[in-house]
Design a protein around this motif. Structure first.
Motif, PDB file in Angstrom:
ATOM      1  N   LEU A 264      27.780  29.308  15.672  1.00 38.02           N
ATOM      2  CA  LEU A 264      28.832  30.182  15.143  1.00 38.02           C
ATOM      3  C   LEU A 264      28.621  31.635  15.573  1.00 38.02           C
ATOM      4  CD1 LEU A 264      29.384  28.822  11.543  1.00 38.02           C
ATOM      5  CD2 LEU A 264      31.112  29.037  13.334  1.00 38.02           C
TER       6      LEU A 264
ATOM      7  N   ASP B 131      31.206  33.915  17.841  1.00 33.86           N
ATOM      8  CA  ASP B 131      31.680  35.236  17.425  1.00 33.86           C
ATOM      9  C   ASP B 131      31.475  36.286  18.509  1.00 33.86           C
ATOM     10  OD1 ASP B 131      32.491  34.245  14.985  1.00 33.86           O
ATOM     11  OD2 ASP B 131      30.675  34.894  13.930  1.00 33.86           O
TER      12      ASP B 131
ATOM     13  N   ARG C   7      35.135  26.455  15.172  1.00 35.87           N
ATOM     14  CA  ARG C   7      34.680  27.107  13.934  1.00 35.87           C
ATOM     15  C   ARG C   7      34.948  26.224  12.716  1.00 35.87           C
ATOM     16  NH1 ARG C   7      36.801  32.464  16.110  1.00 35.87           N
ATOM     17  NH2 ARG C   7      34.903  33.559  16.716  1.00 35.87           N
TER      18      ARG C   7
END
Length: 64
Positions: A26, A30, A45
């Motif tokens: 994750l 990002d 996600r």
């Protein structure tokens, strides 16, 4: 930039992320430049959140 989790993804092979690796994945998602975004990013996600919502769950990417 360094993306060791994303580097594991291969369109021809399988990749498996356990519940301890998903937060790292994750974080890499990002940091991706906007040019690499798209619907796949939100879907990835969402799948990560499913793994984080329980125990003993894995995120599998299955290649051709």
């Amino acid at each position: 930039m360094n993306f060791p989790m994303l580097w594991a993804l291969n369109p021809y092979g399988d990749a498996v992320f356990n519940e301890r690796q998903v937060p790292l994945l994750l974080a890499e998602l990002d940091r991706l430049p906007e040019a690499y975004g798209g619907t796949w990013l939100e879907q990835a996600r969402e799948l990560c959140q499913i793994v984080q919502a329980g125990t003993h769950r894995y995120l599998w990417f299955v290649g051709d």
